[in-house]
Design an enzyme around this catalytic site. Structure first.
Site, PDB file in Angstrom:
ATOM      1  N   GLY A 139       0.838  -1.265   0.053  1.00  0.00           N
ATOM      2  CA  GLY A 139      -0.072   0.035   0.186  1.00  0.00           C
ATOM      3  C   GLY A 139       0.998   1.244   0.004  1.00  0.00           C
ATOM      4  N   ILE A 179       1.514   2.800   7.207  1.00  0.00           N
ATOM      5  CA  ILE A 179       0.747   3.631   7.758  1.00  0.00           C
ATOM      6  C   ILE A 179       0.272   2.892   9.064  1.00  0.00           C
ATOM      7  CG2 ILE A 179       0.004   5.229   6.074  1.00  0.00           C
ATOM      8  CD1 ILE A 179      -2.747   3.756   6.613  1.00  0.00           C
ATOM      9  N   ASP A 180       0.277   1.497   8.950  1.00  0.00           N
ATOM     10  CA  ASP A 180      -0.292   0.658   9.977  1.00  0.00           C
ATOM     11  C   ASP A 180       0.600   0.686  11.339  1.00  0.00           C
ATOM     12  OD1 ASP A 180      -2.467   0.340   8.306  1.00  0.00           O
ATOM     13  OD2 ASP A 180      -1.998  -1.871   8.100  1.00  0.00           O
ATOM     14  N   MET A 236      -8.076   2.667   9.272  1.00  0.00           N
ATOM     15  CA  MET A 236      -7.330   1.553   8.899  1.00  0.00           C
ATOM     16  C   MET A 236      -6.510   0.892   9.987  1.00  0.00           C
ATOM     17  SD  MET A 236      -5.745   2.144   5.068  1.00  0.00           S
ATOM     18  CE  MET A 236      -7.097   2.233   3.592  1.00  0.00           C
ATOM     19  N   HIS A 255      -9.017   5.439   2.615  1.00  0.00           N
ATOM     20  CA  HIS A 255      -7.972   5.861   1.827  1.00  0.00           C
ATOM     21  C   HIS A 255      -7.369   7.183   1.869  1.00  0.00           C
ATOM     22  CE1 HIS A 255      -8.658   1.661   0.283  1.00  0.00           C
ATOM     23  NE2 HIS A 255      -7.307   1.918   0.131  1.00  0.00           N
ATOM     24  N   VAL A 256      -8.550   7.920   2.571  1.00  0.00           N
ATOM     25  CA  VAL A 256      -7.962   9.389   2.854  1.00  0.00           C
ATOM     26  C   VAL A 256      -6.631   9.384   3.780  1.00  0.00           C
ATOM     27  CG1 VAL A 256      -8.724  11.235   4.308  1.00  0.00           C
ATOM     28  CG2 VAL A 256     -10.222  10.230   2.655  1.00  0.00           C
ATOM     29  N   GLN A 257      -6.659   8.378   4.644  1.00  0.00           N
ATOM     30  CA  GLN A 257      -5.583   8.119   5.764  1.00  0.00           C
ATOM     31  C   GLN A 257      -4.166   7.889   4.953  1.00  0.00           C
ATOM     32  OE1 GLN A 257      -7.173   5.678   9.005  1.00  0.00           O
ATOM     33  NE2 GLN A 257      -8.408   5.176   7.227  1.00  0.00           N
TER      34      GLN A 257
HETATM   35  O1  F6P Z   1      -1.315  -2.118   4.852  1.00  0.00           O
HETATM   36  C1  F6P Z   1      -1.634  -0.843   4.754  1.00  0.00           C
HETATM   37  C2  F6P Z   1      -3.249  -0.779   4.713  1.00  0.00           C
HETATM   38  O2  F6P Z   1      -3.790   0.696   4.421  1.00  0.00           O
HETATM   39  C3  F6P Z   1      -4.151  -1.452   5.713  1.00  0.00           C
HETATM   40  O3  F6P Z   1      -4.177  -0.493   6.714  1.00  0.00           O
HETATM   41  C4  F6P Z   1      -5.319  -1.554   4.738  1.00  0.00           C
HETATM   42  O4  F6P Z   1      -6.132  -2.468   5.349  1.00  0.00           O
HETATM   43  C5  F6P Z   1      -4.820  -1.998   3.427  1.00  0.00           C
HETATM   44  O5  F6P Z   1      -3.550  -1.321   3.501  1.00  0.00           O
HETATM   45  C6  F6P Z   1      -6.031  -1.617   2.338  1.00  0.00           C
HETATM   46  O6  F6P Z   1      -5.240  -2.061   1.247  1.00  0.00           O
HETATM   47  P1  F6P Z   1      -5.851  -1.593  -0.455  1.00  0.00           P
HETATM   48  O7  F6P Z   1      -5.244  -0.084  -0.487  1.00  0.00           O
HETATM   49  O8  F6P Z   1      -5.162  -2.654  -1.227  1.00  0.00           O
HETATM   50  O9  F6P Z   1      -7.038  -1.720  -0.351  1.00  0.00           O
END
Ligand code: F6P
Length: 345
Positions: free
Chosen positions: A12, A128-129, A171, A274-276
């Site tokens: 990601g 980011i996690d 997330m 995904h704003v985060q």
């Molecule tokens: O691994 C980072 C992350 O942002 C997670 O927090 C989230 O579950 C995942 O990626 C989302 O993935 P994608 O962008 O493939 O939907």
């Protein structure tokens, strides 16, 4: 000795990726006389030999830019037929002396396996996690926490005006770092994280008691991977990626339905999604990413292959890649129970 160095960004995307690339190239070109090649879209670009040139000029202006100028993907060469052989062949054909891999658990897991097969890799921790072991923090996390905290601050005022409960989903697939930090910073009444199965009845009871004491509104922060006691993880689809991760999102809707049904308080849901991950990195993340980038190219010149740069006790150090990817770094129970929980209800 000057070197020809490859760079890739995988998994990601994450605010600060471009700051790492810029730092690697700047230190490498100016101090070591290195040349660079950027692989496009993570491991996919190494398999397909899809590249773009990278030098100091190409990195102008990218420091504050979110995303990654190299593109990214969740391609796993070990899951692509002939993927590993193709990746090795590309590195050989392009005369790449060393590869800097910027990624999270999955991308660096591949780097770790390739290191065991004598590929010269150095890792840089990204997510980011914040769930990578062996580093106290990953770049991108601070930005995500700030975005989530600002959203919670905004939700407080509308929640107060309408006397509502607001459920905010952030997330965090297996680790609730963003939820815990943003929840503490944003004054959440409940924080639900993947590490601790939650009792929805307990949540509703505390919310009711809080409103009985005179509170006008409540914020519940829930990590996307949080699960209720004896429940199933909520998913938006059965899709899995090349690393076997299911797509998450939606637990907040279930929590909101349950809380509204059990308390009678009007409840609304905000899923930050995904704003985060988008947009410009915070100053903290720019500095951390820059420190990681400089340290990574230095590690290449020291021949520290199979290692990852990491932050420990305010210093950038090197750790074996295996230490970072073997086990996820989950939320410290002392932070959750000893601090966050003090403010529940
Ligand atoms: O691994 C980072 C992350 O942002 C997670 O927090 C989230 O579950 C995942 O990626 C989302 O993935 P994608 O962008 O493939 O939907």
């Amino acid at each position: 000795m000057t070197m020809h160095v490859g760079i890739l960004t995988g998994g990601g995307d994450c605010p600060g990726l471009n700051a790492v690339i810029r730092a690697v190239v700047r230190k490498g070109e100016l101090y070591h006389g290195d040349s660079f090649v950027g692989f496009l879209n993570g491991w996919r670009g190494v398999i397909d030999a899809a590249t773009r040139p990278l030098d100091v000029e190409a990195c102008r202006g990218i420091l504050p830019r979110g995303g990654t100028i190299l593109g990214t993907s969740r391609t796993n060469p070990y899951k692509v037929e002939g993927g590993v052989a193709a990746a090795k062949a590309t590195l050989h054909r392009l005369n790449v002396d060393a590869l800097i891999v910027i990624g999270g658990e999955d991308t660096l897991g591949v780097a770790n396996k390739l290191a065991a097969e004598n590929v010269c890799v150095v890792g840089v921790p990204k997510t980011i996690d914040n769930d990578l072991s062996a580093t106290e923090v990953t770049f991108g996390f601070d930005t995500a926490v700030n975005i989530a905290t600002e959203a919670i601050d905004r939700l407080h005022t509308t929640a107060e005006s309408h006397h509502r409960v607001m459920v905010v989903e952030v997330m965090g697939r297996h680790a609730g770092w963003i939820a815990t930090h943003a929840g503490i910073a944003g004054g959440a009444a409940e924080i639900l994280i993947p590490e601790e199965a939650f009792d929805i009845e307990g949540v509703a009871t505390r919310i009711r008691a809080r409103h009985d004491r005179g509170s006008w509104s409540s914020i519940i922060v829930v990590a996307e991977g949080a699960v209720p006691l004896a429940g199933q993880m909520a998913t938006v689809s059965g899709d899995v990626d090349a690393f076997g991760h299911v797509r998450l999102g939606g637990i907040a809707n279930w929590v909101a339905e349950q809380v509204e049904a059990r308390t009678g308080y009007e409840t609304r849901v905000t899923i930050l999604g995904h704003v985060q991950r988008g947009g410009t990195p915070t100053a903290y993340d720019r500095v951390l990413a820059t420190r990681f980038g400089v340290a990574a190219i230095d590690a290449v010149h020291d021949g520290a292959f199979g290692q990852m740069v990491a932050l420990q006790a305010a210093h950038i150090i090197r750790v074996p890649l295996a230490d970072a990817v073997t086990e996820l770094k989950t939320v410290d129970p002392q932070l959750y129970h000893g601090v966050a929980e003090v403010f529940f209800g």
